[in-house]
Write an enzyme that holds these catalytic residues in place. Sequence first.
Site, PDB file in Angstrom:
ATOM      1  N   CYS A  54       0.858  -1.192   0.000  1.00  0.00           N
ATOM      2  CA  CYS A  54       0.000   0.000   0.000  1.00  0.00           C
ATOM      3  C   CYS A  54       0.888   1.233   0.000  1.00  0.00           C
ATOM      4  O   CYS A  54       1.627   1.457   0.962  1.00  0.00           O
ATOM      5  CB  CYS A  54      -0.920  -0.009   1.216  1.00  0.00           C
ATOM      6  SG  CYS A  54      -1.863   1.521   1.384  1.00  0.00           S
ATOM      7  N   CYS A  81      -5.575   5.335  -3.305  1.00  0.00           N
ATOM      8  CA  CYS A  81      -4.802   4.097  -3.331  1.00  0.00           C
ATOM      9  C   CYS A  81      -3.490   4.406  -4.044  1.00  0.00           C
ATOM     10  O   CYS A  81      -3.485   4.683  -5.243  1.00  0.00           O
ATOM     11  CB  CYS A  81      -5.566   2.995  -4.054  1.00  0.00           C
ATOM     12  SG  CYS A  81      -4.638   1.458  -4.244  1.00  0.00           S
TER      13      CYS A  81
END
Length: 297
Positions: A77, A231
């Site tokens: 991430c 994201c």
Amino acid sequence: MSIPFLKVQGAGNDFLLIDALGENAHLSELDWPALAPRICDRHFGVGADGILIAQDTDVAAARMVIVNSDGSDGEMCGNGFRCFTKYLVERVGMTPTDGALAIETGAGVLQADLSTMTSATVDRVRVDMGRAWLQANEVPVVHEGPAPILHHEVVVAGRSFDLTCVSMGNPHAVWFTDEDVDDFPLAEIGPLIETHPDFPKKTNFEIVNVLAPDHLKMRVWERGVGITMACGSGACAVLVAARLRGLADPTTTVSLPGGNLEIAWDGLDDPSASVYMTGPATFSFDGQLDANLLSVR
């Protein structure tokens, strides 16, 4: 028993950060995949897109383990990585070596570039996200034909989607459209793409408007989480996909609901070239997880 946590966010993508370094290493033994759905619930828990766990490692400054809000493995991430870097520098006191800090992730050891720091505070981080993986077995996606996978058709809810498939250490399916991403029914279509059988490890799903060669606008349905404000790995995958399809410049602003990220990739002639992401990292608040949230039901 209670456990301290730090709430962090990068471009609105928010996490609980748990320090399991050193004398706190025993915290890694908790069943975080089972606990995550309760803790990350925005009504009955603290609320977050996932949990970041800082662990000791012999190959980098620290290891970042990501547990998605549904308890699944997040692998990598980008937004969490920037916040994790900020924590290691500001709270743990780690010092960059030659302006960089190495952090182990599910996608390998990645470098946080802190060479532009002018104080002890980390507000923005430039991350070497590593290379993009473009082979079908690397994404992974069930696809016949050579890489890169620029056009992979998936039909869900009576609609056909022409997807470009990229892995940034986690799978991404990118859809470019003239339909305004703000109006797209992402809550309906996202889970159908995520769980489509063509993606054996499921997938993140990004929908993208090309506003200009140096400006992309996207929304994302994150695997194991749902709709999020941003994201980081998805923004990287979007630029790689846009470059492969001749839609974007090597350096591009990617606008998400939670803010802008600067993404750079000049890998058309060298697919092994790293993707670079620059964006904010913010501490929100400190708190304690009490026994109620730490019980698995």
